[in-house]
Design an enzyme around this catalytic site. Structure first.
Site, PDB file in Angstrom:
ATOM      1  N   ASP A 126       9.406   2.978  -1.031  1.00 18.63           N
ATOM      2  CA  ASP A 126       8.491   3.907  -0.347  1.00 18.63           C
ATOM      3  C   ASP A 126       8.697   3.385   1.383  1.00 18.63           C
ATOM      4  O   ASP A 126       8.238   2.342   1.761  1.00 18.63           O
ATOM      5  CB  ASP A 126       7.047   3.291  -0.635  1.00 18.63           C
ATOM      6  CG  ASP A 126       6.003   3.935   0.220  1.00 18.63           C
ATOM      7  OD1 ASP A 126       4.893   3.660   0.044  1.00 18.63           O
ATOM      8  OD2 ASP A 126       6.444   4.611   1.133  1.00 18.63           O
TER       9      ASP A 126
ATOM     10  N   TYR B 118       0.877  -1.192  -0.071  1.00 18.71           N
ATOM     11  CA  TYR B 118       0.045   0.143  -0.089  1.00 18.71           C
ATOM     12  C   TYR B 118       0.967   1.168   0.066  1.00 18.71           C
ATOM     13  O   TYR B 118       1.795   1.387   1.004  1.00 18.71           O
ATOM     14  CB  TYR B 118      -0.887   0.089   1.312  1.00 18.71           C
ATOM     15  CG  TYR B 118      -1.697   1.546   1.337  1.00 18.71           C
ATOM     16  CD1 TYR B 118      -1.429   2.140   2.399  1.00 18.71           C
ATOM     17  CD2 TYR B 118      -2.858   1.009   0.730  1.00 18.71           C
ATOM     18  CE1 TYR B 118      -2.161   3.207   2.529  1.00 18.71           C
ATOM     19  CE2 TYR B 118      -3.556   2.578   1.009  1.00 18.71           C
ATOM     20  CZ  TYR B 118      -3.366   3.554   1.814  1.00 18.71           C
ATOM     21  OH  TYR B 118      -4.064   4.480   2.054  1.00 18.71           O
TER      22      TYR B 118
ATOM     23  N   LYS C  60       5.153   9.904   8.427  1.00 20.09           N
ATOM     24  CA  LYS C  60       5.144   9.200   9.611  1.00 20.09           C
ATOM     25  C   LYS C  60       6.151   9.744  10.467  1.00 20.09           C
ATOM     26  O   LYS C  60       5.949  10.861  11.090  1.00 20.09           O
ATOM     27  CB  LYS C  60       5.016   7.649   9.828  1.00 20.09           C
ATOM     28  CG  LYS C  60       4.001   7.244   8.857  1.00 20.09           C
ATOM     29  CD  LYS C  60       3.981   5.669   8.794  1.00 20.09           C
ATOM     30  CE  LYS C  60       2.811   5.088   7.899  1.00 20.09           C
ATOM     31  NZ  LYS C  60       1.481   4.993   8.290  1.00 20.09           N
TER      32      LYS C  60
HETATM   33  P1  KE4 Z   1      -0.655   8.591   4.356  1.00 11.53           P
HETATM   34  O1  KE4 Z   1      -1.088   9.175   3.145  1.00 11.53           O
HETATM   35  O2  KE4 Z   1      -1.668   7.711   5.198  1.00 11.53           O
HETATM   36  O3  KE4 Z   1       0.015   9.541   5.288  1.00 11.53           O
HETATM   37  O4  KE4 Z   1       0.687   7.590   3.759  1.00 11.53           O
HETATM   38  C1  KE4 Z   1       0.260   6.709   2.919  1.00 11.53           C
HETATM   39  C2  KE4 Z   1       1.118   5.512   2.991  1.00 11.53           C
HETATM   40  C3  KE4 Z   1       2.291   5.181   2.013  1.00 11.53           C
HETATM   41  N1  KE4 Z   1       3.241   4.420   1.906  1.00 11.53           N
HETATM   42  C4  KE4 Z   1       3.061   3.467   3.084  1.00 11.53           C
HETATM   43  C5  KE4 Z   1       4.361   2.406   3.109  1.00 11.53           C
HETATM   44  C6  KE4 Z   1       2.258   3.708   4.105  1.00 11.53           C
HETATM   45  O5  KE4 Z   1       2.240   2.703   5.131  1.00 11.53           O
HETATM   46  C7  KE4 Z   1       1.350   4.457   4.242  1.00 11.53           C
HETATM   47  C8  KE4 Z   1      -0.003   4.647   4.994  1.00 11.53           C
HETATM   48  N2  KE4 Z   1       0.219   3.702   5.854  1.00 11.53           N
HETATM   49  C9  KE4 Z   1      -1.177   3.294   6.590  1.00 11.53           C
HETATM   50  C10 KE4 Z   1      -1.033   2.205   7.750  1.00 11.53           C
HETATM   51  N3  KE4 Z   1      -1.040   1.031   6.779  1.00 11.53           N
HETATM   52  C11 KE4 Z   1      -1.629   4.550   7.532  1.00 11.53           C
HETATM   53  C12 KE4 Z   1      -3.080   4.231   8.121  1.00 11.53           C
HETATM   54  C13 KE4 Z   1      -4.297   4.557   7.684  1.00 11.53           C
HETATM   55  O6  KE4 Z   1      -4.448   4.431   6.321  1.00 11.53           O
HETATM   56  O7  KE4 Z   1      -5.221   5.061   8.487  1.00 11.53           O
END
Ligand code: KE4
Length: 429
Positions: A239, A144, A267
């Site tokens: 990523d 993801y 993060k």
């Molecule tokens: P954000 O757009 O949520 O800040 O980041 C997206 C993203 C991109 N790349 C990786 C490897 C990520 O894990 C994420 C976001 N992680 C999720 C948790 N699996 C965020 C939690 C959520 O979607 O509420």
């Protein structure tokens, strides 16, 4: 556990927010029941609106590597807020945080700050397409990279959790150039390049997958991706939104000694405030507007508060002993959960990379999305609920990672071990 106030709030939230939440995986859909509404957090603990105190292994999905409300982060933010909240103009803070990131990850010769991981990955892909003048990208099943249209293809995290066939509203044309391969399968990647030798702009990969639960790269996988992309003139994008500072202070690129062309972050570098970043080789990053023609922008990008929280966090992480204390906690937790499962006669696959971990309820070693799917989700659900009843707050999905922080002391790990022992014993055959 009394959750009456959370129940009241959830009913109100359902009238205002789709599913009562602002991000799907928070809704507890995969584990039943309803989400707890949190009033405050400190150290390793969440305090919900009903007065329950929970040991937190979600840590806002990774950012809070120092624990919630770390005094140094709070103090820095309190001071910064008196200087205003956003300038919409450059500030010295952006230079400070960029330099600190470079000290951990020297491969990021230039960096652009954005407001989320999604913005970081979508921008990095736009940049890779511009730089290579190619359109296709390769991603991996179960990985993801945020919710940008072009990446919502066989994605992990909430998409997998909700069992969505990806997402309506994403035109077929938008994902026509998104190719998918199984994680840890170099042959599949090689054959995609064989089919589209001059067409693939980039491979984007979670160098340690965290969004199907934690799945580590097999020996040679990342270096193989490096060689294949080099050979076919495509870019390699790590990523590291989740793995950055989590699997190693220098991210997966330091842990596995593989140098990507571009890296995305998020993060941890925001210390709990909204942030993302992408960076890499200068010759590529120089294409980003206004230095070059690749457009990307953001009202609050590089805002002083997120920069301040990130600076305070990396300042503490720069102390070698800090990171090793956090990883020691993760190792202790891994041992304790394994022992508790063994004593209860429950077969699990425990995975861990640095300070992030998962527990899969399967006898099959997990190496990709197909093997992750052999996990018994009913057992996971029972385990999750039993742990919650025993005061432990895990990610409410098998397809997510767990995280530890500097605040997870040996005493807290010990309490978690006791809870795990009870929880495994409660799982029905
Ligand atoms: P954000 O757009 O949520 O800040 O980041 C997206 C993203 C991109 N790349 C990786 C490897 C990520 O894990 C994420 C976001 N992680 C999720 C948790 N699996 C965020 C939690 C959520 O979607 O509420």
């Amino acid at each position: 556990m009394n959750i009456s106030r959370s129940r009241e709030l959830f009913q109100k939230a359902l009238l205002l927010l789709p599913g009562g939440v602002d991000s799907p995986v928070r809704a507890f859909r995969a584990v039943g029941g309803q989400p707890l509404f949190i009033e405050r957090a400190e150290g390793a603990y969440l305090y919900d609106v009903d007065g329950n105190r929970l040991i937190d292994y979600v840590l806002s999905w990774g950012p809070l590597i120092l624990g919630h409300a770390h005094p140094a982060v709070i103090e820095a933010l309190v001071e910064a807020i008196h200087n205003g909240t956003s300038y919409g103009a450059p500030s010295p803070l952006e230079i400070d945080l960029a330099e600190r990131i470079q000290r951990f990850m020297p491969g990021l010769e230039m960096i652009r700050f954005v407001n989320s991981g999604t913005e970081a990955t979508m921008s990095a892909i736009r940049l890779a397409r511009a730089y290579t003048r190619r359109n296709k990208i390769i991603k991996f099943e179960g990985c993801y990279h945020g919710h940008a249209d072009l990446l919502l293809v066989q994605a992990g995290s909430g998409v997998a959790t909700l069992g969505l066939p990806d997402s309506p509203g994403v035109p077929a044309d938008t994902v026509r150039d998104t190719l998918v391969a199984p994680y840890n399968d170099l042959d599949a990647v090689e054959s995609l390049f064989g089919r589209f030798p001059e067409k693939i702009a980039a491979v984007i990969v979670e160098p340690v997958a965290g969004n199907m639960g934690v799945v580590t790269p097999q020996a040679g996988f990342l270096s193989g991706l490096r060689a294949i992309t080099q050979n076919f003139g495509a870019l390699l994008i790590f990523d590291e939104v989740m793995t950055g500072f989590r699997v190693h202070p220098g991210g997966a690129q330091a842990l596995y000694q593989v140098a990507p062309d571009l890296t995305t972050l998020g993060k941890v570098i925001g210390g709990g405030l909204p942030v993302g970043a992408y960076g890499g080789k200068k010759e590529i990053m120089q294409l980003v507007a206004p230095a070059g023609p690749v457009y990307q922008a953001g009202t609050l990008a590089g805002n002083p508060l997120a920069m301040t929280a990130g600076i305070a966090t990396l300042e503490i992480l720069a102390n070698e002993t800090v990171w090793s204390r956090i990883v020691e906690a993760a190792i202790a937790l891994e041992k304790a959960v394994n022992e508790a499962a063994r004593q209860a006669g429950v077969t699990v696959q425990q995975t861990r990379a640095g300070t992030m971990f998962s527990t899969f309820f399967t006898e099959t070693p997990v190496i990709n999305w197909q093997t992750v799917k052999t996990s018994n989700l009913t057992r996971f659900k029972h385990f999750f609920k039993a742990m919650l009843e025993n005061g432990i707050y895990l990610a409410p999905s098998q397809f997510e990672a767990g995280f530890v922080s500097l605040a997870h002391t040996p005493e807290i790990i010990g309490k978690t071990a006791e809870a795990a022992h009870k929880a495994f014993m409660q799982i029905p055959e």
